[in-house]
Enzyme design. Sequence first.
Site, short mmCIF file in Angstrom:
data_model
loop_
_atom_site.label_atom_id
_atom_site.label_comp_id
_atom_site.label_asym_id
_atom_site.label_seq_id
_atom_site.Cartn_x
_atom_site.Cartn_y
_atom_site.Cartn_z
N ARG A 58 1.07 -1.17 0.16
CA ARG A 58 0.12 -0.02 -0.16
C ARG A 58 0.73 1.23 -0.09
NH1 ARG A 58 -5.42 -0.33 2.35
NH2 ARG A 58 -5.26 -2.08 3.08
N THR A 71 -5.38 -2.26 6.83
CA THR A 71 -6.83 -2.18 6.68
C THR A 71 -6.95 -1.11 7.71
OG1 THR A 71 -7.08 -4.49 6.08
CG2 THR A 71 -8.88 -3.25 6.77
N ALA A 86 -25.73 -8.28 9.19
CA ALA A 86 -25.74 -7.67 10.45
C ALA A 86 -24.64 -7.53 11.44
CB ALA A 86 -27.19 -7.70 11.32
N ALA A 117 -21.46 -6.39 3.82
CA ALA A 117 -20.86 -6.46 5.05
C ALA A 117 -20.92 -7.94 5.57
CB ALA A 117 -21.28 -5.55 6.00
N ARG A 146 -15.01 -11.11 6.33
CA ARG A 146 -13.85 -10.72 5.38
C ARG A 146 -13.08 -12.19 5.61
NH1 ARG A 146 -12.27 -5.60 5.15
NH2 ARG A 146 -9.75 -6.15 5.20
N ALA A 156 -7.94 -5.83 15.43
CA ALA A 156 -6.74 -5.21 15.12
C ALA A 156 -5.81 -5.47 16.59
CB ALA A 156 -7.07 -3.63 15.21
N HIS A 191 -17.04 8.63 41.73
CA HIS A 191 -18.54 9.06 41.48
C HIS A 191 -18.25 10.66 40.96
CE1 HIS A 191 -22.70 9.42 41.87
NE2 HIS A 191 -22.69 10.78 42.60
#
Length: 462
Positions: A35, A41, A177, A266, A269, A317, A441
Amino acid sequence: MSSYDVIIIGSGPGGYVSAIRCAQLGLKTACVEGRETLGGTCLNVGCIPSKAMLHATHMLHEAEHNFADMGLKGKSPSVDWNQMLAYKQKTVDTNTKGIEFLFKKNKIDWIKGWATVPEPGKVKVGDDIHEAKHIIIATGSEPASLPGVEVDEKVVVTSTGALTLNKVPKKLVVIGAGVIGLELGSVYARLGSEVTIVEFLDAITPGMDGEVQKSFMKLLKKQGINFVMGAAVQRTDATKTKAKVTYKLRKDDSEHVLDADVVLVATGRKPFYDGLGLDGLGIELTKRGQIAVNDHWQTSVNGIYAIGDVIEGPMLAHKAEDEGMAVAEVVAGKHGHVNYGVIPGVIYTHPEVANVGATEEQLKEAGRAYKVGKFSFMGNARAKAVFAGDGFVKIIADKETDRILGAHIIGPAAGDLIHEVCVAMEFGASAEDLAMTCHAHPTYSEAVREAALACGDGPIHM
Ligand SMILES: Cc1cc2nc3c(=O)[nH]c(=O)nc-3n(C[C@H](O)[C@H](O)[C@H](O)COP(=O)(O)OP(=O)(O)OC[C@H]3O[C@@H](n4cnc5c(N)ncnc54)[C@H](O)[C@@H]3O)c2cc1C
């Protein structure tokens, strides 16, 4: 011919982290990347650009939905799409340049080009052959598609095309999904696209805790995302500007068609190792087409290792990074280790979703006795103050020993909160250990403590 202790092929989170650790351990190191920029990626077309788009569109959502309630009146911002893409690209560039800086700082040679491995101990890039005592393959993954679905990266796109569309589509159909489909679906829903997600299974985010799946889907529907579940996509038919998505419902085999301006595929991969020459080397693959490795990330060929998305395990990753560090230790003659039982997973939608360790479903199947402590963010003062009361923390602990076995969070900053449970699990902590730890808190992390308390005598604020 130059010669190195180690040459790493691929500069994604697996490869670049491994290169840095190898150099830190005193090894003469080079990293080959085909690349134009380093970072793989993740930095170029994955984690980083998608998180930039999620951040920008979440800000828009806040302005549109919550500002007025806080007394911040006025017109909601309008979207300058080109500027949003420029912001995303700037974020990518800063990060990829950062890796270049780290390579220089650690005296790692970046060999530019696509590598092949003609024989063990040799890496060929262009006409040059480089020698290496150890070769680490970290060539990552590429989007998988479906039969009948032809990607053109304009109308029918993968996540890569979805991050560079020339305009916001009126109608977006997402096939799948899983994490990437839901994150990018959220981005475009917030930008005003009519988003429909078509999923083969009956639940979103396969493998996740069942209660989280249900609650997550309900919240996404409230945000205007449509779902078609149990649907097998048959094909897409695209013109230059539009597409039709044909699917069959699994319950009755009926066929339906959805119109779209853009279709995002989607569906997962797959490992990428084209052009490396694995066949010639005799490197074995798993049944699912990943590079097979042993406990030390060594392939079936001596001196050649593999890490990250190209081997088995979750395509994440940080999993690749951990393997990158561990394999560097192995190559340097030390003891690299990755605890695969404590690898968190995060979905960066709003609310965020995060998990680590076992689900109830897995424990039931294994016949292990467990208990569950759950706490709703509605009982968390900080979450309520920022309109983030949706969701819960669920901690699962061993019924007898109280040892934490898993955690599932849907709610504000879930992706950060999960890490206190990860640390606890690394130390073999019990739910009581978490519950007895003082939490500041008002913080979201009090909800984690309350869930841990719920594994014992009960939470306070519920
Ligand atoms: C849209 C999207 C969002 C994501 N979001 C997240 C997230 O939020 N969190 C998360 O943990 N994960 C996320 N992921 C997954 C994450 O990007 C991957 O798990 C991670 O990048 C894998 O790292 P890797 O080092 O194995 O490979 P990669 O990052 O894929 O890098 C491999 C590199 O090797 C190079 N290469 C390949 N072959 C050669 C060759 N022969 N010669 C030279 N160079 C070569 C490639 O050009 C590439 O740069 C996301 C992925 C996508 C697509």
